[in-house]
Design a protein around this motif. Structure first.
Motif, PDB file in Angstrom:
ATOM      1  N   LYS A 192       3.344  20.451  27.203  1.00  0.00           N
ATOM      2  CA  LYS A 192       3.622  20.696  28.624  1.00  0.00           C
ATOM      3  C   LYS A 192       2.722  21.808  29.152  1.00  0.00           C
ATOM      4  O   LYS A 192       2.248  21.761  30.280  1.00  0.00           O
ATOM      5  N   LEU A 193       2.464  22.794  28.306  1.00  0.00           N
ATOM      6  CA  LEU A 193       1.594  23.898  28.692  1.00  0.00           C
ATOM      7  C   LEU A 193       0.169  23.392  28.952  1.00  0.00           C
ATOM      8  O   LEU A 193      -0.486  23.826  29.901  1.00  0.00           O
ATOM      9  N   GLU A 194      -0.281  22.440  28.148  1.00  0.00           N
ATOM     10  CA  GLU A 194      -1.601  21.848  28.359  1.00  0.00           C
ATOM     11  C   GLU A 194      -1.645  21.056  29.665  1.00  0.00           C
ATOM     12  O   GLU A 194      -2.634  21.091  30.398  1.00  0.00           O
ATOM     13  N   GLU A 195      -0.552  20.334  29.971  1.00  0.00           N
ATOM     14  CA  GLU A 195      -0.488  19.576  31.221  1.00  0.00           C
ATOM     15  C   GLU A 195      -0.530  20.520  32.418  1.00  0.00           C
ATOM     16  O   GLU A 195      -1.240  20.271  33.395  1.00  0.00           O
ATOM     17  N   ILE A 196       0.257  21.588  32.346  1.00  0.00           N
ATOM     18  CA  ILE A 196       0.270  22.571  33.432  1.00  0.00           C
ATOM     19  C   ILE A 196      -1.118  23.188  33.588  1.00  0.00           C
ATOM     20  O   ILE A 196      -1.623  23.346  34.708  1.00  0.00           O
ATOM     21  N   SER A 197      -1.735  23.510  32.476  1.00  0.00           N
ATOM     22  CA  SER A 197      -3.076  24.101  32.495  1.00  0.00           C
ATOM     23  C   SER A 197      -4.080  23.145  33.145  1.00  0.00           C
ATOM     24  O   SER A 197      -4.914  23.561  33.956  1.00  0.00           O
ATOM     25  N   ALA A 198      -4.007  21.864  32.816  1.00  0.00           N
ATOM     26  CA  ALA A 198      -4.920  20.869  33.382  1.00  0.00           C
ATOM     27  C   ALA A 198      -4.749  20.764  34.897  1.00  0.00           C
ATOM     28  O   ALA A 198      -5.726  20.682  35.644  1.00  0.00           O
ATOM     29  N   ILE A 199      -3.502  20.780  35.338  1.00  0.00           N
ATOM     30  CA  ILE A 199      -3.223  20.688  36.778  1.00  0.00           C
ATOM     31  C   ILE A 199      -3.762  21.920  37.498  1.00  0.00           C
ATOM     32  O   ILE A 199      -4.386  21.826  38.558  1.00  0.00           O
ATOM     33  N   ASN A 214     -12.747  34.746  39.722  1.00  0.00           N
ATOM     34  CA  ASN A 214     -12.243  35.525  38.584  1.00  0.00           C
ATOM     35  C   ASN A 214     -10.770  35.863  38.751  1.00  0.00           C
ATOM     36  O   ASN A 214     -10.007  35.801  37.783  1.00  0.00           O
ATOM     37  N   ILE A 215     -10.363  36.209  39.957  1.00  0.00           N
ATOM     38  CA  ILE A 215      -8.950  36.500  40.210  1.00  0.00           C
ATOM     39  C   ILE A 215      -8.123  35.246  39.977  1.00  0.00           C
ATOM     40  O   ILE A 215      -7.050  35.301  39.386  1.00  0.00           O
ATOM     41  N   ARG A 216      -8.637  34.109  40.422  1.00  0.00           N
ATOM     42  CA  ARG A 216      -7.927  32.839  40.255  1.00  0.00           C
ATOM     43  C   ARG A 216      -7.751  32.526  38.761  1.00  0.00           C
ATOM     44  O   ARG A 216      -6.687  32.098  38.344  1.00  0.00           O
ATOM     45  N   ILE A 217      -8.789  32.743  37.948  1.00  0.00           N
ATOM     46  CA  ILE A 217      -8.693  32.483  36.510  1.00  0.00           C
ATOM     47  C   ILE A 217      -7.671  33.411  35.871  1.00  0.00           C
ATOM     48  O   ILE A 217      -6.854  32.985  35.051  1.00  0.00           O
ATOM     49  N   ASP A 218      -7.687  34.689  36.257  1.00  0.00           N
ATOM     50  CA  ASP A 218      -6.709  35.645  35.726  1.00  0.00           C
ATOM     51  C   ASP A 218      -5.293  35.230  36.103  1.00  0.00           C
ATOM     52  O   ASP A 218      -4.375  35.309  35.287  1.00  0.00           O
ATOM     53  N   THR A 219      -5.109  34.766  37.338  1.00  0.00           N
ATOM     54  CA  THR A 219      -3.785  34.332  37.792  1.00  0.00           C
ATOM     55  C   THR A 219      -3.322  33.108  37.011  1.00  0.00           C
ATOM     56  O   THR A 219      -2.149  33.012  36.624  1.00  0.00           O
ATOM     57  N   ILE A 220      -4.218  32.167  36.767  1.00  0.00           N
ATOM     58  CA  ILE A 220      -3.862  30.974  35.992  1.00  0.00           C
ATOM     59  C   ILE A 220      -3.413  31.381  34.592  1.00  0.00           C
ATOM     60  O   ILE A 220      -2.408  30.874  34.077  1.00  0.00           O
ATOM     61  N   ASN A 221      -4.136  32.301  33.982  1.00  0.00           N
ATOM     62  CA  ASN A 221      -3.764  32.757  32.642  1.00  0.00           C
ATOM     63  C   ASN A 221      -2.397  33.430  32.638  1.00  0.00           C
ATOM     64  O   ASN A 221      -1.595  33.229  31.718  1.00  0.00           O
ATOM     65  N   GLU A 222      -2.104  34.209  33.662  1.00  0.00           N
ATOM     66  CA  GLU A 222      -0.794  34.867  33.762  1.00  0.00           C
ATOM     67  C   GLU A 222       0.322  33.831  33.926  1.00  0.00           C
ATOM     68  O   GLU A 222       1.391  33.950  33.317  1.00  0.00           O
ATOM     69  N   VAL A 223       0.069  32.806  34.737  1.00  0.00           N
ATOM     70  CA  VAL A 223       1.074  31.751  34.942  1.00  0.00           C
ATOM     71  C   VAL A 223       1.325  31.013  33.629  1.00  0.00           C
ATOM     72  O   VAL A 223       2.484  30.729  33.272  1.00  0.00           O
ATOM     73  N   LEU A 224       0.264  30.707  32.908  1.00  0.00           N
ATOM     74  CA  LEU A 224       0.431  30.006  31.637  1.00  0.00           C
ATOM     75  C   LEU A 224       1.184  30.856  30.614  1.00  0.00           C
ATOM     76  O   LEU A 224       2.019  30.330  29.865  1.00  0.00           O
ATOM     77  N   GLN A 225       0.925  32.152  30.582  1.00  0.00           N
ATOM     78  CA  GLN A 225       1.651  33.036  29.661  1.00  0.00           C
ATOM     79  C   GLN A 225       3.135  33.089  30.022  1.00  0.00           C
ATOM     80  O   GLN A 225       4.002  33.067  29.150  1.00  0.00           O
ATOM     81  N   ALA A 226       3.425  33.138  31.325  1.00  0.00           N
ATOM     82  CA  ALA A 226       4.816  33.170  31.759  1.00  0.00           C
ATOM     83  C   ALA A 226       5.505  31.837  31.451  1.00  0.00           C
ATOM     84  O   ALA A 226       6.660  31.817  31.006  1.00  0.00           O
ATOM     85  N   ALA A 227       4.804  30.736  31.672  1.00  0.00           N
ATOM     86  CA  ALA A 227       5.384  29.423  31.405  1.00  0.00           C
ATOM     87  C   ALA A 227       5.628  29.223  29.912  1.00  0.00           C
ATOM     88  O   ALA A 227       6.585  28.547  29.521  1.00  0.00           O
TER      89      ALA A 227
END
Length: 99
Positions: free
Chosen positions: A84-91, A61-74
């Motif tokens: 590009k956001l979709e590519e980053i999300s996939a990675i 759950n922490i990892r998912i929250d962190t991924i969401n924060e990174v995507l919002q910042a990106a």
């Protein structure tokens, strides 16, 4: 053939001879002690497994929250669009599945 010694309770020759001489009450007490020992071991093992499962879920759950924060910042960075956001999300999701 060698005996396997990784069991929690080993019945040796002396204990076997003593058990053969038990009366009804002694046998009942002996069986109760074995049952309680097994129950205690099972309970401790179950608690340990439950704790590991809970900790993995928390980390996930922490990892998912962190991924969401990174995507919002990106998304706020100039030059990063939806593709590009979709590519980053996939990675990031691929890395998340390895955990």
């Amino acid at each position: 053939m060698a005996k396997i010694r990784d069991k929690a309770y080993v019945l040796n020759r002396e204990k076997y001879k003593a058990i053969k001489k038990y009366d009804h009450q002694q046998m009942e007490d002996f069986c109760t002690s074995i049952y309680e020992s097994g129950y205690r071991t099972g309970y401790e093992t179950g608690c340990k497994a439950a704790a590991e499962t809970i900790s993995k879920n928390i980390v996930s759950n922490i990892r998912i929250d962190t991924i969401n924060e990174v995507l919002q910042a990106a998304a706020q960075v100039k030059g990063i669009g939806p593709k590009k956001l979709e590519e980053i999300s996939a990675i990031l999701e691929a890395g998340h599945e390895k955990i």
